[in-house]
Each structure stands twice: as C-alpha cells, then as structure tokens.
Design an enzyme around this catalytic site. Sequence first.
Site, PDB file in Angstrom:
ATOM      1  N   ASP A  80       0.834  -1.191   0.000  1.00 21.21           N
ATOM      2  CA  ASP A  80       0.000   0.000   0.000  1.00 21.21           C
ATOM      3  C   ASP A  80       0.879   1.255   0.000  1.00 21.21           C
ATOM      4  OD1 ASP A  80      -2.912   1.141   1.184  1.00 21.21           O
ATOM      5  OD2 ASP A  80      -1.149   2.244   1.830  1.00 21.21           O
ATOM      6  N   ASP A  83       0.949   5.497  -0.184  1.00 18.79           N
ATOM      7  CA  ASP A  83       0.094   6.643   0.038  1.00 18.79           C
ATOM      8  C   ASP A  83       0.932   7.909   0.008  1.00 18.79           C
ATOM      9  OD1 ASP A  83      -2.816   7.169   1.045  1.00 18.79           O
ATOM     10  OD2 ASP A  83      -1.492   8.549   2.129  1.00 18.79           O
ATOM     11  N   ASP A  91       3.267   1.767   3.355  1.00 19.40           N
ATOM     12  CA  ASP A  91       2.650   1.506   4.654  1.00 19.40           C
ATOM     13  C   ASP A  91       2.863   0.036   5.014  1.00 19.40           C
ATOM     14  OD1 ASP A  91       1.117   1.051   6.871  1.00 19.40           O
ATOM     15  OD2 ASP A  91      -0.622   2.190   6.157  1.00 19.40           O
TER      16      ASP A  91
END
Lengths: 333, 367
Positions: free
Chosen positions: B92, B94, B274
């Site tokens: 992930d 971001d 993450d």
Amino acid sequence: MNYLDELRFSVKYPFTELAKRIVSEMKISFDNLDPVFIDRAIQRINQDVKGGVLLNANSRLTRVLEADLVSFPVSKIIVSLSPDSFLKKKFVSGEANALRKFLFVEKDEVLNSLALELGIKIVGGKVHYKSYLKFIPPDESYKLVYQDLSSGYIRVNRSTLVELITTAFSRKLESDISRKPKGLEHLSVYLSEVSIERKQSINYSGPVDADAFPPCMKKLLADASAGVHLGHNARFALAAFLVNVGLDEDKIIDVFRGQDNFNERLTRYHVEYIMGKKGSGSKRLPPSCDKMKVYGLCFNPDNLCKRIKNPLGYYKAKIRRRNYHGSKGMAER
Amino acid sequence: MDPKVWLRDEFSEYYKKHKVESPPMINRREFGVGIEKKIDYRHLSFKDDNALNAYLRINTPLYISYSAAYYEFPGATPMIAKNLLSADLIFDFDMGDVMSDVPKFPRPEDLDLVKREVVKLIEDFLIPDFGFSKDEILVFFSGSKGYHIHIRSDVVQDMDQRSRMEIVDYVSGIMNPRFFVKVVGKSIRGPTPGMGGWHGKIARELLDTLSLGSPVEMSRRLGIGLSVVNRLIERKEQVVAGIKSGVWDQAPVSKNTWYSILQSIVAGRGVKLDRNVTIDMARLIRLPMSLHGDSGLIVARVKNIDTFKPLDDAIVFDRDYVPVDVPRNLNIYLGGDQEIRPGEQELPRYLAVYLVAKGGAVPVDRS
Ligand code: SF4
C-alpha cells in the site's frame, strides 16, 4: 549403503524416509514393546530435556543402533501423551541440538537431500525465499534484508542451511507430538520416569499487568519462558522493558533462567546495569520500535502500535485505557 | 441538497451502468463499506458478483473495501471465527508516506512521487529479487492519493505474518549497516556489485555515485560532507577497485563513515510504503474498479505504470454539465490545471463529483 550404514544414517536422521522404512521393516509392536526400546526411549527424553540426546551413531553393533533408532518414534509417542508443553518444548530443543551437531559435519549433498526431504526448496545451493522465510532462524543476522536474494533464491552458507534444516525438523516434530496417537495411551505410564527440572513460574499479578504488554514483548517473554534461545538484542530489549514496567529484579532474572547459557551472576549484572544500579547510574529504556524493527524483534504489531514509538509507550497507553474504561475491559483490536 | 445523498445518487447511477468485476473467489472475501467513514461496517460477504453489484446499486456505499485474505466464513464474527485460509500479498502506497503535507487537491507531480515508489518496488525488488513476473503484479490506483499492489499468485497464499513482515522490511530497507560492512582483522569488508539482494544494490549504487562528476551531488547522495567526498575522489581508482573486490578499506574513511553512507543509500533506495498493510493479513483494501468517496475517481487497474495518469485515466463520470455552488476559489488538477471561481455555476459532472466529494463544492438542487 549396506544395512549397517543405513542404520547409522537413520540414527542420525530418524525423520527420513529411509529411517521410517527401517523401523517399519523391524515390525515392532507398540502394544508389546521390547523393554530395551522403552528404556532407551526414556533415557532419550531425559537426555533431551537436559540439552540433547547422546546417540551412538558410529556404533558397530546393530543392536545398539536399532535401539537408538527405535527410541525416536517411541519417545515421540511418550512425549505426545504428556499434557506438559514445557516438556514438549524441551524435548524438541534437545532433539534439535543433537541433529545440529550431525549436520555441522555432514557432506553438502547430504545436507541438500535432507533439506529437500523436510520441504525446503533448494536448487544449486540456493534456497527459495519462501522456504527460507518459513524456517527463518530467530537471530537478527538472518533477517531477509541481509540475504543475498536474486530471482527468488537466496545463496546460503552452510551454517544457515544447518539452521534452516534444524528449524524445519523442529517444526515437524512439534506438530507430530501435538497430536496424541490413538490406542497407545498405555505408554503414558513411562512419563513418570521422565524427570524435568522446572523453574518456578513467574507471577505478574500486582502492579505489573502482563496482559497489557505489546505483542513483541509477549512474544519475547513466551520464548524466554519456553527456553528458546534469545539473541543479545532480544535479551536486552526484554530485560529493559521488564525493568521499566517495574518487575522485581529477581523475577526478571528468573525470566532468563531457561536460556541455555544462563549465568546468574552475569544476568544480575546486566539487569542491575539497566536498572541504573551499575554503570551510568541512570535507568535504561527499551529500544524504540524503529530499533526493534531493525533487530527483527517487532512482532505482530497491532493498531495501538501505530500510535506509539516505544514498546513502553504501548504498555502505558494500555494501562491508561484500562484504568479509564475501568471494569468494562475494552478489547484492543 | 445534502452532498452525501447527491454523491450516492451519482455513484448509484454509475453502478447501474457499469458492472464492477469482482475479485477472484469473492465468496471467500470479507467486505467493508462506509458512508460516514471509510469503513462503517465490515464482516459483509457476497456470494457472487451479482450480489456485490446489486448491493452497490441499491445500498451504494461511498467506500467499499475487501479483504486480501480468503476465509472459510468471511461474514463471521469475531475475526477468529472467520477461519483464515490464505491471503494475497498487498503493498500500500500513500502520499502520506512520501510527503509531510498532503494537499487536498493533489497535483500530478505529487502523485508521481508515490508512483516512483511503486516503480521502485516492482523494478528493484519484486522482479529482480523475488522473481515475480510482470503479470503477477497487479497495480491499482487507490482512487484518491496512492496506489496498491496485489499479488495473488499461489506462492504468496500461505505465507504467514512473519514472512510478510520480512518481505516488507526487505523492500523498505529496515536494516542495520553493520551487517553489510564488517571489520575483519585490520581490513574492512563490504559487498561486491555482483551480489544479489541489498548487498549488490549498495555496492552498485556506491560505484554509480563515485562515477558522478559533481562532488556536490555525491555529497548529497551519500549524505557526507564535501571534505570526505574529496578524500574519496582523490583515491577514486583504488576505492573503486576495492569495492569491486569487496575490500572497502582502500578508501580513507572509517567504518562509522561507511555506516552513515550506507544509511543514506538505503534511505534513497528503500521503498516508502505503509508497512502495516502488508503485515496485517486481515486488512481491508479498496475494491478494484469501485468508486472512491473522497474523489469520485475509480480504483483503476494500472496496466502501464509509466504512461498512467491518475488525474485523467481514473475519471469515469460524464462531461455533461451539472449545477454546483463553489464557496471559495479553487486550483485543481483533475483532467488538467484549472482554476474554479467561486459562485453558483455549471461544471462538467466529473468535476462536480470530484469537488463535492472533496467538500470543495455543494450540489445545487434545481428540480
Ligand atoms: S510496534 Fe513497537 S510495541 Fe508494537 S510490536 Fe512493534 S516493537 Fe513492539
């Protein structure tokens, strides 16, 4: 290989297909076991809980070799009938120690084939990362980030391969003895002949609440109590954490009693050093979560972990919440 | 008109016209949906993609996520009763992991910073080191401020949490430099460029940097002062030859300086992502091809990462005009730079949806 060589091999590596075949060809009846096998099996368990079974893998006597070989399945059955998880851990680590000694002096081809037999994917001296991770040894230096990984395979040296094989073997043994074999319950009578030294269990009631420990510390503590070998960083982290949550010095020392190279005087010195009774005179904190990650000790972080920087912060936050929510006992997840 | 109600009407219209392709083994996945928050409810499950699409048309959440994990009973509670069977491997990315101030209306450059990390992960780690093929690596735009990678191959399915943690630590370069540069007797030993893993990456990056003409750039990349750089340059030939053969003491720098150089190299080459999403097997991730309630953009499959432009390619709403009220002057970058003046006005639907989702405009009811 002639029968004698096969037997010698099987004594060293009783988990192999060859060893299993020999045992089955011996047509042993577990209902009516030869007392020689039983005696040797009990002796084996007792040697294992003290550190490791001593095997006569170089004997010329078929009788001796056969007894050593058969004692493996028999001791497994006896241990699996015990409800005592401490005994089981000790048994596994004793067997692993014995295996490790043989592996260290073993020929490369044999190491390779033993690895394959235990489900380690190895090609040309390189281990697939998935097998590696499945059986990764606990020390920091084995972390994947330090490995020579390319195209999915890791170049491993001998000692790493030995550790992987030993871990794979231990896992298999653990799972074997976690199930009680059917119809052999009568063998449990021999458990009374197993003598195991027990440390008194540590009592955390009172001001220290072990339920509020962060996942990493729960893991380290469980490992320490089970006698799993902890590296230097792991010991420091756990000791510093326990000092800071206010556990008594003596109880902290007890935590490390199960370590194979436990030395009370040295341990006390370290603990007192962390407490600030020795050295600089100030209390030492456990490593930050970032450091814990680098050491490979951050294990299974949960949601609360995202909000703290040090395992101690986790404990404090948990206690604060607990006090605030009172007896409602809010569950963190 | 209440913006959330309006937005849900728009989303529902979209879902009536477009079927969302369900993830493989949909009946083994847990779903979570939200209107107020990203996840108001979880523990939902759908038996097939018709059930999922009917839910989207009728209940129309603003956010929908699904589990990377496969469960025997995906709808059961508590978590333990679901009985985890296996799980995809997820990464992930971001904007929050690459910049400290995340803008409300990101520019293409901001999203490019995240994309750079995605490319690093794929090209420096997943393909060369782990041996995944390009087809196994599914890349999705998150629909808002990042990207996700899903790997659904058999090899990852039964990996435990510890293995996933080791993998994410590997790609992010969480390490202690002491394991790469070691003092052996009087000599300092380090990795050689031909090695695999981080060893080779570090040695190659070092050689690369040493071949740069500019001492200033070298000092920036290695995170050391110009005086140290100049000492390295003076003995460049010996240093380079030394590194190629794994003998790192040909350079007039101490072991500790090497450690700090390594730290700078690793900080630059490690992937910023993450970590917890990869480790936590029970995590819910935004459902591919669903709409994101913070933007009205779609969670798009990225087939070619080099040419993918999230602020153009993830637009799905039409360009017909709808009335909205914009309280404040806005600079936004959806489908190109545009300045939106305050006041009641008609805007293309895709823009109106984007602004309403971000709270930059309110829908006007003219019926
Ligand atoms: S984040 Fe910190 S407290 Fe949580 S498990 Fe990791 S090291 Fe322990």
